[in-house]
Design a protein around this motif. Structure first.
Motif, PDB file in Angstrom:
ATOM      1  N   GLN A   1      41.536  30.250  41.938  1.00 40.48           N
ATOM      2  CA  GLN A   1      42.709  30.982  41.415  1.00 40.48           C
ATOM      3  C   GLN A   1      44.026  30.052  41.999  1.00 40.48           C
ATOM      4  O   GLN A   1      45.193  30.704  41.580  1.00 40.48           O
ATOM      5  N   TYR A   2      43.966  29.051  42.783  1.00 42.83           N
ATOM      6  CA  TYR A   2      44.993  28.549  43.610  1.00 42.83           C
ATOM      7  C   TYR A   2      45.336  27.205  43.080  1.00 42.83           C
ATOM      8  O   TYR A   2      44.355  26.391  43.065  1.00 42.83           O
TER       9      TYR A   2
ATOM     10  N   LYS B   1      40.601  31.252  30.853  1.00 41.93           N
ATOM     11  CA  LYS B   1      41.317  31.947  31.932  1.00 41.93           C
ATOM     12  C   LYS B   1      42.198  33.019  31.390  1.00 41.93           C
ATOM     13  O   LYS B   1      43.061  32.765  30.588  1.00 41.93           O
ATOM     14  N   LEU B   2      41.931  34.390  31.988  1.00 44.12           N
ATOM     15  CA  LEU B   2      42.618  35.384  31.296  1.00 44.12           C
ATOM     16  C   LEU B   2      43.883  35.721  32.267  1.00 44.12           C
ATOM     17  O   LEU B   2      43.455  36.117  33.681  1.00 44.12           O
ATOM     18  N   ASP B   3      45.206  35.584  31.957  1.00 42.92           N
ATOM     19  CA  ASP B   3      46.174  35.872  32.898  1.00 42.92           C
ATOM     20  C   ASP B   3      46.541  37.321  32.209  1.00 42.92           C
ATOM     21  O   ASP B   3      47.589  37.433  31.336  1.00 42.92           O
ATOM     22  N   TYR B   4      46.137  38.335  32.804  1.00 47.12           N
ATOM     23  CA  TYR B   4      46.431  39.708  32.456  1.00 47.12           C
ATOM     24  C   TYR B   4      46.772  40.529  33.622  1.00 47.12           C
ATOM     25  O   TYR B   4      45.831  41.106  34.141  1.00 47.12           O
ATOM     26  N   PRO B   5      48.080  40.880  33.871  1.00 45.35           N
ATOM     27  CA  PRO B   5      48.401  41.475  35.074  1.00 45.35           C
ATOM     28  C   PRO B   5      48.259  43.254  34.931  1.00 45.35           C
ATOM     29  O   PRO B   5      48.485  43.552  33.492  1.00 45.35           O
TER      30      PRO B   5
ATOM     31  N   ARG C   1      47.613  34.213  28.283  1.00 45.45           N
ATOM     32  CA  ARG C   1      48.393  35.043  28.815  1.00 45.45           C
ATOM     33  C   ARG C   1      48.833  36.240  27.874  1.00 45.45           C
ATOM     34  O   ARG C   1      48.813  36.286  26.642  1.00 45.45           O
TER      35      ARG C   1
ATOM     36  N   GLN D   1      48.286  31.066  24.135  1.00 44.16           N
ATOM     37  CA  GLN D   1      47.272  30.173  24.731  1.00 44.16           C
ATOM     38  C   GLN D   1      47.748  28.899  24.893  1.00 44.16           C
ATOM     39  O   GLN D   1      48.643  28.612  24.412  1.00 44.16           O
TER      40      GLN D   1
ATOM     41  N   GLN E   1      44.088  28.944  28.914  1.00 43.27           N
ATOM     42  CA  GLN E   1      44.485  29.887  29.681  1.00 43.27           C
ATOM     43  C   GLN E   1      45.278  31.003  28.654  1.00 43.27           C
ATOM     44  O   GLN E   1      45.992  30.529  27.694  1.00 43.27           O
TER      45      GLN E   1
ATOM     46  N   ASN F   1      42.641  40.581  43.938  1.00 40.24           N
ATOM     47  CA  ASN F   1      44.081  40.913  44.500  1.00 40.24           C
ATOM     48  C   ASN F   1      44.226  41.358  46.355  1.00 40.24           C
ATOM     49  O   ASN F   1      44.868  40.820  46.857  1.00 40.24           O
TER      50      ASN F   1
ATOM     51  N   LYS G   1      38.674  41.384  40.179  1.00 39.69           N
ATOM     52  CA  LYS G   1      40.225  41.471  40.032  1.00 39.69           C
ATOM     53  C   LYS G   1      40.662  41.943  41.080  1.00 39.69           C
ATOM     54  O   LYS G   1      41.515  41.508  41.895  1.00 39.69           O
TER      55      LYS G   1
END
Ligand code: B3K
Ligand code: ZN
Length: 875
Positions: free
Chosen positions: A631-632, A545-549, A451, A469, A449, A578, A574
């Motif tokens: 995603q969950y 997995k990209l956690d990129y808000p 971030r 990472q 992952q 959302n 994305k």
């Protein structure tokens, strides 16, 4: 079915003997085929321990006699897995005579019958069901194969290499002799006998050699063979131009069979294909099927170098040939079609199916450390993640250097059985790069992952990008080390244009690849007048997995403006995720559902621009329920289905006119062709049709009905059938389903689609249909395609019905697995996988899934099913 044992990579030892030459004599009979094998053996200098016995593998063989150097031999023991021979001379000719029964072989491994023809499947360990042998990929021998059979029933007799002799025998039998000049492991052996007919062609290699191409099919399928041959020639030429690899034998044969455990098999000079991956004509095959044929034909052809000429030392190295070959076939497809769309589709598969595997009880590294049944390791991880690793290498080295590494690999190891280290060492050698950290990609299971943190400093005019990472623990691997992750990126200005990249004073152009090596690392981009929007992981440059808000506005900017096609699509996904997440929460809190306006505006923008219809068709697809579930941490299967369905229907209603206009614009009214413009038009038109019918309006049903009746090709016909059969009112699809069955009942491949369409209906009656269809005359548990079309499709492509709350979906799967465990363990072990993904389900469903797994586990099990189910119950 005894207690299975575990094989470990660390226990690898070279074999005690080598085999230089094999003479096989196969006398074909349905119930009692006789196999005489003469093995020219010598002691392996790599195993100098004196007096080592020879341990040959053998399974389901009836032994008739053994001779060594022409004399009867009795110093042997039969073991559970074969035969051990003691006190052999250092060089010997070992002759064994065995009997086997192809007609009884429902496992479809070794020699079996499909549609009345004899055929074989030897990878990974099927050859030991034909004769006693050192059935391991590091034993390479020259094969000479004599086949005899009834001349009227089996006029065509094929094996690897060149035909050297043929003739008549007494009693209406005949024989042929084939010789393969290239030493090969037994898993590449093949034999076919039947009443087959050939579509023939020719290819002239770069150096001017003529190669005969032959596609062997049943007579009624001759008209479905042209596309595979055309694809083969494209692949042969592509491998010459892009990898400098020429074909080596004078003949290349492909045989189509109906009963096959997987897609196809790259046997030397004699590929055997599942008919679903080789036969296609426009009337009966969809555009997707055409694409599949092209890519599987290419994949098997590319194996001739990546797999056959250079093969694997042991099965732990499986990704050495599969990962590299998938990467090669993906490159090939990208060159034939839209590169961005190809990438999107590959990534969509990886992120749903492979990421789910990586997060489940059967997670394993791309190079596993142990296995019980190697057939369980022909996975998305070995294939697709393996291909991603090779893609990253190509990205890190740059294509010209990667190509030099590939040349070095093929030249240095031609004719050898090698390891993943050997491959990566070639890449390190040509590039001068230290790839030791990179090797962790092969050893560590789990999806890393990433971030993202961003910080803009207006005073310094700098932008700092920080990446963290982390790889989550997987079964047996709790401690993960940081990986070398190539992150391709650009920085966008407020209009979405690429900004020049300046790092430490160095100008890097519009796009660059940064190398993340640490757990956390920062990059400072200079000379920026305003905060840029990073476009990260372009082309999906690493399988993470990209956690990129990002804000909706930022996503919308990327969706319409990003210069990277993949990231445009990704931004759209994305945005949709959302919006669907918001709906899921409303649903869970018992509120009225309200679709977020940002998704509506995104669709409005998309529908205005149809310059690239193929890409637009992709952009208009909502993320699948499986990807949403990814995603969950705790999956609410019902809420996901309701939310996605709501979003789809709202968009369909809101944009009905636009979808209709697009439909009409791309309904070309021209006779079918495979030209890219037509492919794209059909894709977009049918995407629009699905939305139109989602409104359940009479006008849309009429449109689908018309398309169904008038279509001159399977793509349009099946799209219309699916739209109708997936309507909420089951009556809508009934007439079309009946008409389709009438028209296609003789075509097994088309009937597979007919089965799948019905059990993927997202309504409560899907399971009843499944039970009814199991008794349909066209269905058979003995045919893997049928099992996949009915049971596989229901469990994998209809999540809301498979996971119905009463557990009846799970019970249906468990029943099928128990039945198949006896018939075909390999297929049973694949089919059971959806039941093993219980970790993120709610407690109620989790308990039901485990109870069904336990019910399976309480049966006497094949090693295949035992391995998967016991791992799932332990997690
Ligand atoms: N190498 C074969 C797969 C064999 C599977 C054995 N269980 C096809 C391919 O990957 O090309
Ligand atoms: Zn392969």
């Amino acid at each position: 079915m005894s207690q299975p044992s575990t094989i470990h990579l660390k226990d690898y030892l070279p074999p005690a003997f080598l085999i230089d030459q094999v003479e096989l004599d196969v006398d074909l009979h349905l119930e009692n085929t006789r196999v005489v094998s003469r093995l020219h053996l010598r002691r392996n200098p790599q195993r100098p321990e004196p007096g080592l016995p020879l341990e040959l593998h053998g399974q389901e063989l009836t032994l008739h006699s053994i001779q060594v150097n022409g004399a009867p031999f009795s110093d042997y023991q039969l073991t559970e897995s074969g035969i051990t021979l003691h006190h052999l001379p250092d060089q010997a000719v070992l002759e064994t005579q065995v009997e086997i029964s192809p007609a009884q072989n429902t496992a479809l491994e070794g020699l079996y019958i499909s549609g009345g023809h004899f055929c074989t499947q030897c990878e990974a360990e099927g050859f030991r069901r034909i004769t006693y042998y050192l059935d391991r990929p590091d034993v390479l021998a020259r094969f000479r194969t004599r086949i005899s059979a009834d001349a009227a029933r089996y006029p065509v007799l094929l094996s690897n290499g060149n035909l050297i002799e043929q003739g008549q025998l007494e009693g209406g039998r005949h024989f042929v002799c084939w010789e393969d000049p290239f030493p090969k492991p037994a898993y590449l052996f093949a034999l076919v006998g039947g009443q087959l007919h050939a579509v023939k062609d020719q290819f002239t290699t770069l150096s001017g050699r003529k190669v005969a191409l032959e596609l062997w099919v049943e007579e009624e399928n001759l008209h479905k063979g042209q596309h595979a041959l055309t694809s083969l020639k494209k692949a042969m030429q592509w491998d010459e131009t892009v990898y400098g690899r020429e074909y080596d034998l004078d003949i290349y044969m492909i045989v189509a069979v109906n009963d096959f455990n997987m897609g196809a098999m790259e046997n030397k000079g004699l590929n055997i294909f599942n008919s679903a991956c080789v036969l296609a004509d426009p009337k009966s095959a969809t555009d997707r099927a055409f694409h599949r044929v092209e890519s599987v034909v290419a994949h098997e052809y590319f194996h001739n170098w990546s797999g056959n000429r250079v093969t694997c030392r042991d099965w732990f190295q499986l990704s050495l040939k599969e990962g590299f070959t998938v990467f090669r076939d993906q490159q090939f497809s990208a060159d034939q079609h839209s590169a961005a769309v190809e990438r999107i589709q590959n990534v969509a598969l990886l992120r749903t199916a492979q990421f789910a595997e990586d997060a489940g009880p059967t997670a394993h590294p791309v190079r596993p450390e142990s296995y019980i049944e190697i057939n369980n390791f022909y996975t998305l991880t070995i294939y697709e993640k393996g291909a991603e690793i090779v893609r990253m290498l190509a990205e890190l080295l740059g294509w010209p250097t990667f190509r030099r590494g590939s040349d070095l690999y093929f030249e240095r190891f031609d004719g050898q059985a090698v390891t993943i280290e050997d491959f990566v060492a070639c890449m390190a050698e040509v590039s001068g790069q230290d790839l030791s950290q990179f090797m962790r990609w092969y050893h560590q299971a789990g999806t890393p992952q990433l971030r993202v943190e961003r910080h803009y400093d207006p005073a310094a005019r700098t932008f700092t990008l920080t990446l963290h990472q982390q790889t989550p623990p997987t079964p047996g691997q709790s401690d993960k080390q940081p990986l070398l992750i190539p992150v391709k990126l650009g920085l966008l200005d407020a209009q979405g244009q690429d900004l020049p990249l300046i790092l430490k004073g160095e100008a890097l152009g519009d796009e660059t690849v940064i190398h993340l090596r640490e757990a956390s690392q920062s990059w400072v981009f200079e000379q920026l007048d305003a905060a840029p929007l990073p476009s990260l992981l372009r082309g999906f440059s690493a399988p993470v997995k990209l956690d990129y808000p990002r804000t909706d506005a930022e996503l919308a900017l990327q969706l319409t403006q990003d210069s990277d096609g993949f990231n445009r699509w990704e931004a759209g996904q994305k945005l949709a995720l959302n919006a669907i997440d918001a709906l899921i929460q409303q649903q869970q809190q018992g509120q009225d559902l309200q679709l977020h306006p940002s998704l509506v505006s995104a669709f409005a923008a998309l529908l205005q621009d149809h310059q690239d219809p193929m890409m637009l068709a992709e952009l208009l697809q909502l993320p699948s329920e499986a990807y949403i579930a990814e995603q969950y941490a705790c999956v609410d299967i019902d809420a996901i289905h309701i939310a996605r369905d709501y979003a789809r229907k709202m968009l369909a209603t809101r944009f009905y006119d636009a979808f209709l206009a697009l439909y009409q614009r791309f309904d070309l009214q021209a006779p079918w062709s495979a030209e890219p413009e037509q492919l794209a038009a059909r894709q977009l038109k049918n995407t629009c049709l699905a939305y139109l019918v989602a409104t359940e309006s009479e006008a849309a049903f009429t449109l689908a009905q018309q398309q169904f009746e008038q279509a001159d090709n399977m793509t349009d016909q099946l799209a219309a059938l699916t739209a109708l059969a997936h309507a909420e009112d089951p009556a809508q699809g009934q007439a079309a389903l009946r008409a389709f069955e009438q028209r296609w009942q003789q075509d097994a491949l088309v009937m597979d689609s007919w089965f799948s369409v019905q059990v993927t209906r997202p309504y409560a009656d899907a399971l009843d249909r499944l039970h009814q269809l199991k008794t349909h005359p066209a269905f058979s548990m003995k045919n893997p395609n049928k099992v996949r079309a009915l049971l596989g499709a229901f469990c994998q492509q209809n999540p809301s019905r498979f996971h119905r709350r009463d557990g009846a979906g799970y019970a249906a799967l468990a029943d099928a697995v128990i039945e198949l465990n006896q018939l075909n363990p390999q297929i049973a072990a694949r089919l059971v996988l959806p039941l093993t993904r219980h970790q993120r389900m709610d407690d109620h469903r989790k308990a039901q899934m485990k109870a069904e797994l336990q019910r399976i586990q309480d049966q006497p099990l094949s090693p295949d099913v035992y391995e998967v189910v016991s791992k799932a119950l332990a997690s």
